[in-house]
Motif scaffolding. Structure first.
Motif, PDB file in Angstrom:
ATOM      1  N   GLN A 197     -50.470  -4.842   2.831  1.00  0.00           N
ATOM      2  CA  GLN A 197     -51.478  -5.903   2.807  1.00  0.00           C
ATOM      3  C   GLN A 197     -51.145  -7.063   3.741  1.00  0.00           C
ATOM      4  N   GLY A 198     -50.772  -6.704   4.948  1.00  0.00           N
ATOM      5  CA  GLY A 198     -50.579  -7.736   5.967  1.00  0.00           C
ATOM      6  C   GLY A 198     -49.307  -8.536   5.842  1.00  0.00           C
ATOM      7  N   ARG A 199     -48.320  -8.014   5.114  1.00  0.00           N
ATOM      8  CA  ARG A 199     -47.017  -8.685   5.019  1.00  0.00           C
ATOM      9  C   ARG A 199     -45.920  -7.638   5.096  1.00  0.00           C
ATOM     10  N   VAL A 200     -44.717  -8.090   5.503  1.00  0.00           N
ATOM     11  CA  VAL A 200     -43.555  -7.219   5.361  1.00  0.00           C
ATOM     12  C   VAL A 200     -42.995  -7.470   3.974  1.00  0.00           C
ATOM     13  N   ILE A 201     -42.979  -6.437   3.120  1.00  0.00           N
ATOM     14  CA  ILE A 201     -42.561  -6.668   1.733  1.00  0.00           C
ATOM     15  C   ILE A 201     -41.157  -6.170   1.461  1.00  0.00           C
ATOM     16  N   ASP A 202     -40.594  -5.398   2.412  1.00  0.00           N
ATOM     17  CA  ASP A 202     -39.223  -4.944   2.163  1.00  0.00           C
ATOM     18  C   ASP A 202     -38.573  -4.510   3.472  1.00  0.00           C
ATOM     19  N   THR A 203     -37.261  -4.577   3.501  1.00  0.00           N
ATOM     20  CA  THR A 203     -36.487  -4.148   4.655  1.00  0.00           C
ATOM     21  C   THR A 203     -35.448  -3.150   4.180  1.00  0.00           C
ATOM     22  N   ILE A 204     -35.392  -2.006   4.807  1.00  0.00           N
ATOM     23  CA  ILE A 204     -34.439  -0.973   4.387  1.00  0.00           C
ATOM     24  C   ILE A 204     -33.640  -0.497   5.592  1.00  0.00           C
ATOM     25  N   PRO A 205     -32.344  -0.779   5.625  1.00  0.00           N
ATOM     26  CA  PRO A 205     -31.521  -0.229   6.709  1.00  0.00           C
ATOM     27  C   PRO A 205     -31.537   1.293   6.625  1.00  0.00           C
ATOM     28  N   ASN A 206     -31.485   1.938   7.753  1.00  0.00           N
ATOM     29  CA  ASN A 206     -31.638   3.392   7.747  1.00  0.00           C
ATOM     30  C   ASN A 206     -30.556   4.081   6.927  1.00  0.00           C
ATOM     31  N   ARG A 207     -29.319   3.517   6.980  1.00  0.00           N
ATOM     32  CA  ARG A 207     -28.240   4.198   6.243  1.00  0.00           C
ATOM     33  C   ARG A 207     -28.410   4.081   4.735  1.00  0.00           C
ATOM     34  N   GLU A 208     -29.260   3.149   4.284  1.00  0.00           N
ATOM     35  CA  GLU A 208     -29.508   3.031   2.846  1.00  0.00           C
ATOM     36  C   GLU A 208     -30.808   3.725   2.435  1.00  0.00           C
ATOM     37  N   LEU A 209     -31.321   4.507   3.364  1.00  0.00           N
ATOM     38  CA  LEU A 209     -32.619   5.124   3.104  1.00  0.00           C
ATOM     39  C   LEU A 209     -32.567   6.055   1.899  1.00  0.00           C
ATOM     40  N   ASP A 210     -31.517   6.897   1.857  1.00  0.00           N
ATOM     41  CA  ASP A 210     -31.426   7.866   0.764  1.00  0.00           C
ATOM     42  C   ASP A 210     -31.421   7.172  -0.600  1.00  0.00           C
ATOM     43  N   ALA A 211     -30.688   6.057  -0.663  1.00  0.00           N
ATOM     44  CA  ALA A 211     -30.600   5.337  -1.934  1.00  0.00           C
ATOM     45  C   ALA A 211     -31.936   4.733  -2.337  1.00  0.00           C
ATOM     46  N   ASN A 212     -32.782   4.515  -1.327  1.00  0.00           N
ATOM     47  CA  ASN A 212     -34.045   3.833  -1.612  1.00  0.00           C
ATOM     48  C   ASN A 212     -35.251   4.750  -1.602  1.00  0.00           C
ATOM     49  N   ILE A 213     -34.992   6.048  -1.631  1.00  0.00           N
ATOM     50  CA  ILE A 213     -36.066   6.975  -1.345  1.00  0.00           C
ATOM     51  C   ILE A 213     -37.200   6.884  -2.370  1.00  0.00           C
ATOM     52  N   ASP A 214     -36.836   6.658  -3.628  1.00  0.00           N
ATOM     53  CA  ASP A 214     -37.888   6.599  -4.657  1.00  0.00           C
ATOM     54  C   ASP A 214     -38.765   5.369  -4.456  1.00  0.00           C
ATOM     55  N   LYS A 215     -38.085   4.241  -4.166  1.00  0.00           N
ATOM     56  CA  LYS A 215     -38.811   3.005  -3.913  1.00  0.00           C
ATOM     57  C   LYS A 215     -39.796   3.200  -2.749  1.00  0.00           C
ATOM     58  N   LEU A 216     -39.282   3.870  -1.696  1.00  0.00           N
ATOM     59  CA  LEU A 216     -40.100   4.076  -0.498  1.00  0.00           C
ATOM     60  C   LEU A 216     -41.311   4.961  -0.814  1.00  0.00           C
ATOM     61  N   HIS A 217     -41.050   6.002  -1.598  1.00  0.00           N
ATOM     62  CA  HIS A 217     -42.168   6.861  -1.996  1.00  0.00           C
ATOM     63  C   HIS A 217     -43.231   6.051  -2.708  1.00  0.00           C
ATOM     64  N   ALA A 218     -42.781   5.154  -3.554  1.00  0.00           N
ATOM     65  CA  ALA A 218     -43.736   4.327  -4.289  1.00  0.00           C
ATOM     66  C   ALA A 218     -44.526   3.441  -3.326  1.00  0.00           C
ATOM     67  N   TYR A 219     -43.832   2.833  -2.351  1.00  0.00           N
ATOM     68  CA  TYR A 219     -44.510   1.982  -1.368  1.00  0.00           C
ATOM     69  C   TYR A 219     -45.579   2.750  -0.605  1.00  0.00           C
ATOM     70  N   LEU A 220     -45.186   3.953  -0.207  1.00  0.00           N
ATOM     71  CA  LEU A 220     -46.088   4.695   0.669  1.00  0.00           C
ATOM     72  C   LEU A 220     -47.094   5.521  -0.109  1.00  0.00           C
ATOM     73  N   GLY A 221     -46.868   5.576  -1.438  1.00  0.00           N
ATOM     74  CA  GLY A 221     -47.805   6.316  -2.258  1.00  0.00           C
ATOM     75  C   GLY A 221     -47.793   7.799  -1.965  1.00  0.00           C
ATOM     76  N   VAL A 222     -46.602   8.337  -1.642  1.00  0.00           N
ATOM     77  CA  VAL A 222     -46.544   9.785  -1.395  1.00  0.00           C
ATOM     78  C   VAL A 222     -45.892  10.514  -2.551  1.00  0.00           C
TER      79      VAL A 222
END
Ligand SMILES: Nc1ncnc2c1ncn2[C@@H]1O[C@H](COP(=O)(O)OP(=O)(O)OP(=O)(O)O)[C@@H](O)[C@H]1O
Ligand SMILES: [Mg+2]
Lengths: 266, 295
Positions: free
Chosen positions: A241-266
């Motif tokens: 919605q027109g804002r950056v709501i989170d920042t995820i370093p690539n090396r922490e991607l695996d740890a954040n995968i569920d959060k990311l799925h929720a963001y992207l709605g996949v």
């Protein structure tokens, strides 16, 4: 998850001696601590009366690849347009190499060394492939030569005299990326370069982006496919919605995968 | 001497030649309109007045400064082009964000003002422009007599049309122009100065009109109304050829001139309307014009 085959060594290095494996490995992981080449702060943007960007903020260090991830309509494309100066109304702050650009027309922003590859590719139908490739004027020294672009995208060389829009979708994408590599621009804004392309072409584009990073290009990549993004990026910014709501370093991607799925709605 | 369908060849070729002359003017004028429309999306209704300015420019150079025709051919088009550049910078530019209709109204109003101004000072009876000595003679080709002045108009128009085509289709500047016609935003985002390109393009299109005016000076009388009469036909030519097509304007211009000439031979009553009839037919069958891209 898709993987890119190892980057093929070119017979000729693109600029300076190619980095050895050791050098590559020992290079410090680029992070927000790298000198910021692009800093976007509280960026607002409008299409006519409709307010689309509500304060986008992110940073890209020199030589980094960052992605903007987010659902359809989140404002990723609009953010790139605002940075490039082709959104008719914008406010906030966009600094490139320490210089404020928010009041500049896109022409001057381009001349500072920012180049844009739009989502719709914008290949010109009244121009041949060669004319499309040679269209963007050189704004800075140090761009790739045409030969080097053909090394990255051999298909283009075969089709130089074709009408630009007679190329396949993948070839048009190669042309849209290739033509901005000549100009000497240091910061590339790539909007969904893999959209709608066959896996083998997606891989080729992925290898190319990795190559460009090695050459020292700084890249802002808009992607829907974060499996692809994970292979090339240093950091991910989640746009909603027109804002950056989170920042995820690539090396922490695996740890954040569920959060990311929720963001992207996949 | 042989006869074709009862028409003496002298008459036939004479009319065809006349048709080619008219076609030359149609081609150069519609080419200018097409170039301007392509990039600016404005139907330049001032075009006829700018053609008239070209003829008056040549007349003034000769009568006020003693500068002859051959110099005028090179001096006048750039001068008329510069007046166009001023118009674009000062007025037309302000309308780009509005509907095309406003550009049309503005250029139409400007045409009325310019023509009115010349009528006020020079009257409407027409001023003679003596052809230069080189253009007075002619050749007998056997089947017809070819006056030098006519041959020159056709050759000069062809050269200018082909040169314009070459610049637009084959040079880097032309590639900028074509690209900006398609997607000015993207071209600007490459660092190209699109507003400057637009101004120069308008100036160039107007210079083409001025060039046609200089060519017209020794052939037709120099008259404030000369453009208004011609430009209506030229608009029809542009509609038939298709707005914005370069080669289309050139071919259609010469082609329609010839058709008009033939009509004058075989059905003289129809020669004044034949172009408009063709226009109506083309619009019915191919609304974008013979060479136009449909939008
Ligand atoms: N030309 C336009 N005029 C008006 N509104 C627009 C325009 N383009 C986009 N929008 C709106 O702005 C918002 C952000 O669009 P944007 O194209 O930036 O999204 P995006 O994140 O790039 O989405 P996608 O992943 O589908 O490309 C959306 O709500 C969209 O409807
Ligand atoms: Mg988008």
């Amino acid at each position: 998850m898709l993987r890119f085959p190892k980057i093929r060594a070119l017979s000729k290095p693109i600029s300076g001696p190619a980095m050895s494996e050791v050098e590559l490995a020992s290079r410090p992981a680029a992070g927000p601590s790298a000198r910021p080449l692009l800093r976007v702060d509280g960026l607002q943007g409008w299409y006519g009366e409709s307010h689309v960007l509500h304060g986008v903020s992110f940073e890209v260090g020199e030589g980094e690849v960052v992605t903007l991830l987010g659902r359809n309509g989140a404002g990723k494309t609009t953010t790139l347009k605002a940075v490039m100066g082709i959104l008719s109304r914008r406010s906030g702050s966009v600094t490139y190499d320490g210089r404020e650009t928010i009041k500049l027309p896109s022409r001057l922003i381009a001349q500072m060394g920012i180049a844009y590859c739009p989502e719709e590719r914008a290949i010109f139908s009244s121009l041949s492939v060669e004319e499309n490739l040679m269209l963007p004027p050189q704004v800075r020294p140090g761009g790739l030569t045409v030969e080097q672009i053909f090394e990255l995208f051999p298909n283009l060389k075969e089709r130089l005299s074709s009408q630009g829009t007679k190329l396949s979708g993948g070839e048009q994408q190669m042309l849209a990326i290739g033509r901005i590599l000549r100009t000497g621009a240091k910061l590339l804004l790539l909007d969904e370069p893999t959209e709608g392309l066959a896996p083998v072409i997606v891989q080729q584009i992925g290898r190319t982006i990795a190559r460009l990073k090695d050459e020292g290009f700084t890249i802002v990549l808009v992607e829907q496919n974060f499996h692809f993004a994970a292979l090339v990026a240093d950091r991910h910014y989640v746009v909603e919605q027109g804002r950056v709501i989170d920042t995820i370093p690539n090396r922490e991607l695996d740890a954040n995968i569920d959060k990311l799925h929720a963001y992207l709605g996949v | 001497m042989f006869e074709l369908l009862g028409i003496p060849p002298q008459v036939l070729f004479g009319q065809l030649l006349l048709g080619l002359i008219n076609g030359s003017f149609y081609a150069v004028l519609s080419l200018g309109l097409a170039v301007i429309f392509g990039l600016l999306n404005i139907i330049n209704f001032t075009h006829g007045a700018q053609y008239m300015l070209g003829a008056f420019g040549a007349w003034m150079l000769l009568n006020y400064l003693g500068v002859g025709y051959w110099w005028a051919v090179f001096i006048v088009p750039p001068i008329v082009g510069v007046t166009g550049i001023v118009l674009e910078r000062v007025m037309i530019r302000r309308l780009y964000h509005l509907d095309h209709l406003y550009g049309l109204l503005l250029t139409f109003g400007l045409a009325l003002i310019i023509v009115g101004f010349f009528r006020q000072f020079f009257g409407v009876s027409g001023l003679p422009y003596p052809p230069p000595p080189l253009l007075t003679g002619g050749y007998n080709l056997g089947f017809m007599y070819l006056p030098n002045s006519r041959a020159w108009v056709i050759v000069a128009s062809l050269i200018v049309c082909l040169a314009t085509w070459f610049i637009i289709e084959k040079t880097r500047l032309g590639a900028y122009l074509r690209a900006a016609t398609e997607n000015p935003t993207m071209v600007g985002a490459f660092g190209i100065n699109v507003p400057l390109l637009v101004t120069l393009t308008y100036g160039f299109g107007v210079a083409l009109a001025g060039f046609a005016g200089v060519l017209a000076a020794p052939i037709y009388a120099v008259n404030p109304n000369m453009g208004a009469d011609l430009i209506i036909v030229v608009f029809a030519v542009v509609v038939i050829g298709g707005m914005g097509s370069i080669l289309g304007s050139i071919l259609t211009g010469f082609g329609l001139g010839l058709i008009e000439g033939l009509t004058r031979v075989f059905y003289p009553e129809g020669s004044a309307v034949v172009i408009f009839v063709i226009m109506a037919l083309v619009l019915l069958v191919k609304p974008a014009g013979l060479f136009g891209r449909s939008v």
